[in-house]
Design a protein around this motif. Structure first.
Motif, mmCIF file in Angstrom:
data_model
loop_
_atom_site.group_PDB
_atom_site.id
_atom_site.type_symbol
_atom_site.label_atom_id
_atom_site.label_comp_id
_atom_site.label_asym_id
_atom_site.label_seq_id
_atom_site.Cartn_x
_atom_site.Cartn_y
_atom_site.Cartn_z
ATOM 1 N N UNK A 191 2.995 26.591 77.597
ATOM 2 C CA UNK A 191 2.958 26.912 79.041
ATOM 3 C C UNK A 191 2.752 28.410 79.302
ATOM 4 N N UNK A 192 2.750 29.212 78.248
ATOM 5 C CA UNK A 192 2.637 30.660 78.444
ATOM 6 C C UNK A 192 1.207 31.120 78.163
ATOM 7 N N UNK A 193 0.746 32.086 78.954
ATOM 8 C CA UNK A 193 -0.645 32.532 78.800
ATOM 9 C C UNK A 193 -0.775 33.430 77.571
ATOM 10 N N UNK A 194 -2.001 33.522 77.007
ATOM 11 C CA UNK A 194 -2.225 34.445 75.892
ATOM 12 C C UNK A 194 -1.777 35.854 76.274
ATOM 13 N N UNK A 195 -1.232 36.547 75.278
ATOM 14 C CA UNK A 195 -0.644 37.869 75.544
ATOM 15 C C UNK A 195 0.864 37.774 75.713
ATOM 16 N N UNK A 196 1.350 36.528 75.926
ATOM 17 C CA UNK A 196 2.808 36.312 75.959
ATOM 18 C C UNK A 196 3.369 36.498 74.550
ATOM 19 N N UNK A 197 4.694 36.566 74.466
ATOM 20 C CA UNK A 197 5.306 36.852 73.166
ATOM 21 C C UNK A 197 6.554 36.011 72.968
ATOM 22 N N UNK A 198 6.900 35.870 71.702
ATOM 23 C CA UNK A 198 8.126 35.155 71.316
ATOM 24 C C UNK A 198 8.944 36.093 70.437
ATOM 25 N N UNK A 199 10.235 36.227 70.734
ATOM 26 C CA UNK A 199 11.149 36.951 69.839
ATOM 27 C C UNK A 199 12.300 36.010 69.515
ATOM 28 N N UNK A 200 12.564 35.851 68.232
ATOM 29 C CA UNK A 200 13.576 34.890 67.786
ATOM 30 C C UNK A 200 14.491 35.546 66.767
ATOM 31 N N UNK A 201 15.789 35.284 66.888
ATOM 32 C CA UNK A 201 16.687 35.520 65.745
ATOM 33 C C UNK A 201 17.471 34.226 65.535
ATOM 34 N N UNK A 202 17.845 33.985 64.291
ATOM 35 C CA UNK A 202 18.424 32.678 63.963
ATOM 36 C C UNK A 202 19.337 32.833 62.758
ATOM 37 N N UNK A 203 20.500 32.207 62.818
ATOM 38 C CA UNK A 203 21.444 32.255 61.689
ATOM 39 C C UNK A 203 20.809 31.606 60.458
ATOM 40 N N UNK A 204 20.854 32.324 59.328
ATOM 41 C CA UNK A 204 20.202 31.855 58.110
ATOM 42 C C UNK A 204 21.106 30.928 57.312
ATOM 43 N N UNK A 205 20.467 29.937 56.697
ATOM 44 C CA UNK A 205 21.214 29.044 55.799
ATOM 45 C C UNK A 205 21.177 29.557 54.374
ATOM 46 N N UNK A 206 20.250 30.494 54.084
ATOM 47 C CA UNK A 206 19.984 30.846 52.684
ATOM 48 C C UNK A 206 20.039 32.353 52.459
ATOM 49 N N UNK A 207 20.978 33.012 53.124
ATOM 50 C CA UNK A 207 21.229 34.417 52.833
ATOM 51 C C UNK A 207 22.362 34.463 51.809
ATOM 52 N N UNK A 208 22.083 34.927 50.585
ATOM 53 C CA UNK A 208 23.113 34.857 49.537
ATOM 54 C C UNK A 208 24.358 35.693 49.854
ATOM 55 N N UNK A 209 24.226 36.616 50.819
ATOM 56 C CA UNK A 209 25.383 37.475 51.155
ATOM 57 C C UNK A 209 26.382 36.783 52.077
ATOM 58 N N UNK A 210 25.954 35.677 52.689
ATOM 59 C CA UNK A 210 26.732 35.091 53.793
ATOM 60 C C UNK A 210 27.098 33.642 53.472
ATOM 61 N N UNK A 211 28.342 33.296 53.757
ATOM 62 C CA UNK A 211 28.785 31.914 53.559
ATOM 63 C C UNK A 211 28.484 31.112 54.838
ATOM 64 N N UNK A 212 27.217 30.711 54.958
ATOM 65 C CA UNK A 212 26.786 30.007 56.169
ATOM 66 C C UNK A 212 27.487 28.657 56.293
ATOM 67 N N UNK A 213 27.798 28.028 55.156
ATOM 68 C CA UNK A 213 28.470 26.727 55.207
ATOM 69 C C UNK A 213 29.860 26.885 55.820
ATOM 70 N N UNK A 214 30.527 27.991 55.512
ATOM 71 C CA UNK A 214 31.858 28.221 56.091
ATOM 72 C C UNK A 214 31.751 28.433 57.604
ATOM 73 N N UNK A 215 30.729 29.164 58.025
ATOM 74 C CA UNK A 215 30.549 29.382 59.474
ATOM 75 C C UNK A 215 30.272 28.054 60.174
ATOM 76 N N UNK A 216 29.465 27.234 59.551
ATOM 77 C CA UNK A 216 29.173 25.918 60.149
ATOM 78 C C UNK A 216 30.457 25.090 60.246
ATOM 79 N N UNK A 217 31.241 25.108 59.153
ATOM 80 C CA UNK A 217 32.472 24.298 59.123
ATOM 81 C C UNK A 217 33.408 24.710 60.268
ATOM 82 N N UNK A 218 33.649 26.011 60.401
ATOM 83 C CA UNK A 218 34.575 26.482 61.444
ATOM 84 C C UNK A 218 34.004 26.190 62.832
#
Ligand SMILES: C[S@@+](CC[C@H](N)C(=O)[O-])C[C@H]1O[C@@H](n2cnc3c(N)ncnc32)[C@H](O)[C@@H]1O
Length: 283
Positions: A191-218
């Motif tokens: 629905x957006x015209x050319x020249x529009x933009x997308x910016x996304x950030x998203x919690x990673x499942x595969x960052x070895x520094x972070x216990x993403x499974x623990x965050x999901x559990x809590x």
């Protein structure tokens, strides 16, 4: 702002009557996030879950700070590239450094439609921003693109015949189904015209520094269900509809980092979210 979110803030929890009263009894992502950022718009139930998240993964505070820093860098880039209207989905509680403040440093006429599913976050937004020209705050579920893009609160602020910056900061992990997350993003982009933009950030499942499974559990304590961290491959699919700018899809701290400010308390760049910015090209 307080330095350590484990310190109870001096501000009072939000008091909003009527329709949103019940929501104060249960933790909300918007208010827990505000607590982790050191804000003051949260109640005891949110602080409790915030502390549980910190216990499960102490990096969660640098993770949310890095996400906020990415928001600033991404919106600044888009404004410098000429985008002067933004649709901020899952915008949370509009604390300091929110999208319209960042965008207006570059483009004082920038317009922003904030949308969040959480009625308390929206009530806060209306109180803080309700009289700000060129800014609207409304409640909706981002999984309904057509409803959002046609909603009066959005069409009053955004002109969809011109480029729009679609912002999805740390929100798509609240959409459990990866196919749906992908389809929904593509529906907005269509629905957006050319020249529009997308910016996304998203919690990673595969960052070895972070216990993403623990965050999901809590995060099972959220009434709308737990977060769904995603892998780099899953995220690459979600942002496939735009042409990514350098450096592509990377950890948020690696996305066009700024030189550290002298005496900055932030320490090492952190982790947790992957991030990307891209443009809708001519079809
Ligand atoms: C972690 S906070 C991020 C806030 C803000 N985007 C930021 O990065 O500072 C996630 C926000 O997404 C909102 N949210 C979750 N699911 C949503 C949905 N389906 N539609 C709209 N907002 C949603 C939550 O209420 C919360 O305010």
């Amino acid at each position: 702002m307080v330095d350590d979110p484990r310190t109870p803030p001096t501000g009072l929890p939000v008091r909003v009557g009527g329709a949103v009263g019940d929501d104060l009894e249960r933790p909300s992502s918007a208010r827990v996030y505000d607590f982790l950022l050191g804000g003051t718009s949260h109640g005891e139930v949110d602080r409790g879950l915030g502390r549980d998240l910190i216990d499960a993964e102490p990096l969660v505070v640098p993770i949310v700070r890095e996400n906020r820093s990415f928001l600033r860098r991404a919106v600044t880039l888009l404004a410098r590239e000429g985008i002067d209207q933004f649709l901020d989905l899952g915008s949370g509680i509009p604390t300091m450094g929110n999208t319209h403040e960042v965008a207006r440093r570059v483009r004082p006429d920038a317009r922003v439609a904030y949308v969040d599913v959480d009625p308390v976050a929206v009530a806060h937004g209306e109180l803080l921003l309700g009289h700000t020209d060129g800014v609207s705050v409304s409640q909706a579920d981002l999984r309904r693109p057509a409803e959002i893009l046609d909603a009066p609160a959005v069409t009053a602020v955004l002109d969809l015949a011109r480029p729009v910056g679609l912002l999805l900061f740390s929100v798509l992990q609240h959409v459990p189904d990866t196919d749906e997350a992908h389809t929904v993003v593509d529906e907005y982009l269509s629905r957006l015209v050319p020249g529009s933009a997308l910016a996304v950030s998203h919690l990673s499942a595969d960052d070895p520094r972070v216990d993403a499974a623990a965050l999901r559990r809590v995060s099972h304590a959220y009434p709308r269900g737990p977060v769904t961290p995603r892998s780099a491959a899953e995220l690459a699919r979600i942002v496939a509809g735009v042409e990514l700018v350098d450096p592509g899809l990377v950890f948020a701290a690696q996305w066009r980092p700024e030189p550290p400010r002298p005496g900055s308390p932030n320490g090492e760049p952190c982790c947790g979210h992957r991030a990307a910015v891209g443009f809708v090209r001519a079809r």
